[in-house]
Design a protein around this motif. Structure first.
Motif: not given
Length: 329
Positions: A289-314
């Protein structure tokens, strides 16, 4: 860059030897001026063969961009009068060129303005990154498109442009190319091309997009060493010197079709196709992310506006293309 550098290269583009005297006579300038121009050519990373008594030869000249050839390679159903195509020897940024001339272009909204350059000296990528290329070793161009919709309706535009590039590459039998969310084109996970879109206009009224595209054709080792990620080019992939004019003509045709469809149907019309091209679909990734934090997850498609879906621990969350960068784990 010396103003005589590219004119001299065009003269040497016949692959023959030209003596210093003949070059001086051709340009009606001093020996010192030509000497400075040759130094500038060398600084571009272009090697000229020099033989005593014969002069200079460019043994492997580039195939220059030519607007007539580009327009001849548009599909036959396109009215050529809709295109205003400008080809420049050198420019800081093709996107900046169109952005600076928006007022002139807005007087002719029925026209599609395109500017391509043999050399970009200050090309830009996403998030303020530099786009590196040398003289004639890439296809760098920008297209200006007027939308009757406002900026709020243009979500997913960069993803649609990626589809257009993939379609054209596949049509030229260039296989194993894929997309990396949000705006990179890959070959075996090495970057082949990129997209930069800059929007102007109202949120709900009319708007315009300046769409910048860069495709690597035959990068020098010097340029490759400058880029801080794995890159490739079409020569490395195919072993052939592909004519940029032909690719540009095909790409402009595809962009015209896809932009008309995008304005009519929106990104949702292309979502399934985009996912089919995504290199990291179903794979575990790190998202920075822009603030430097890192998210780990599995890519699970995109929504109708092109945003990326990730399946994460939460849970399953979406992320906006303008705020993140993607790296495979």
């Amino acid at each position: 860059m010396n103003i005589y550098a590219i004119p001299i290269l065009r003269l040497l583009g016949d692959g023959k030897f030209h003596s210093s005297a003949s070059i001086i006579e051709h340009f009606q300038c001093s020996r010192r001026t030509i000497s400075k121009a040759l130094e500038s050519i060398n600084a571009l990373g272009i090697h000229l063969t020099k033989l005593r008594g014969k002069g200079y030869c460019w043994e492997r000249p580039i195939l220059w961009l030519n607007s007539d050839v580009v327009l001849r390679n548009l599909t036959s159903n396109i009215n050529l009068r809709f295109f205003d195509l400008i080809i420049l020897d050198s420019i800081d940024s093709t996107n900046d060129f169109l952005l600076k001339n928006l007022k002139i272009q807005q007087e002719k909204n029925t026209h599609i303005f395109v500017v391509a350059a043999e050399l970009q000296t200050a090309g830009r990528g996403r998030l303020g990154r530099t786009w590196y290329s040398g003289l004639g070793d890439s296809l760098t161009f920008s297209l200006r498109w007027h939308f009757n919709h406002g900026i709020s309706a243009l979500s997913g535009l960069s993803l649609v442009i990626g589809i257009a590039i993939i379609r054209v590459l596949i049509s030229f039998s260039i296989k194993d190319v894929s997309l990396k969310w949000p705006n990179d084109i890959l070959f075996h996970r090495s970057k082949l091309a990129g997209i930069l879109i800059e929007l102007r206009g109202e949120v709900l009224g009319s708007s315009c997009a300046v769409i910048g595209v860069g495709i690597n054709f035959n990068l020098s080792n010097k340029i490759k060493a400058t880029i801080e990620q794995e890159v490739t080019d079409l020569f490395t992939i195919t072993g052939e010197y592909i004519d940029r004019n032909v690719i540009l003509g095909a790409l402009l045709s595809e962009l015209l079709d896809i932009l008309i469809a995008f304005e009519k149907y929106g990104f949702v019309h292309f979502k399934k196709e985009w996912v089919s091209y995504h290199a990291f679909e179903g794979k575990r990734v790190y998202l920075t992310l822009p603030n430097g934090s890192v998210i780990e997850g599995v890519v699970d498609g995109i929504n109708d506006t092109g945003e990326l879906f990730l399946i994460t621990a939460v849970g399953r969350n979406s992320y906006n293309a303008g705020d993140v960068s993607l790296r495979i784990k």
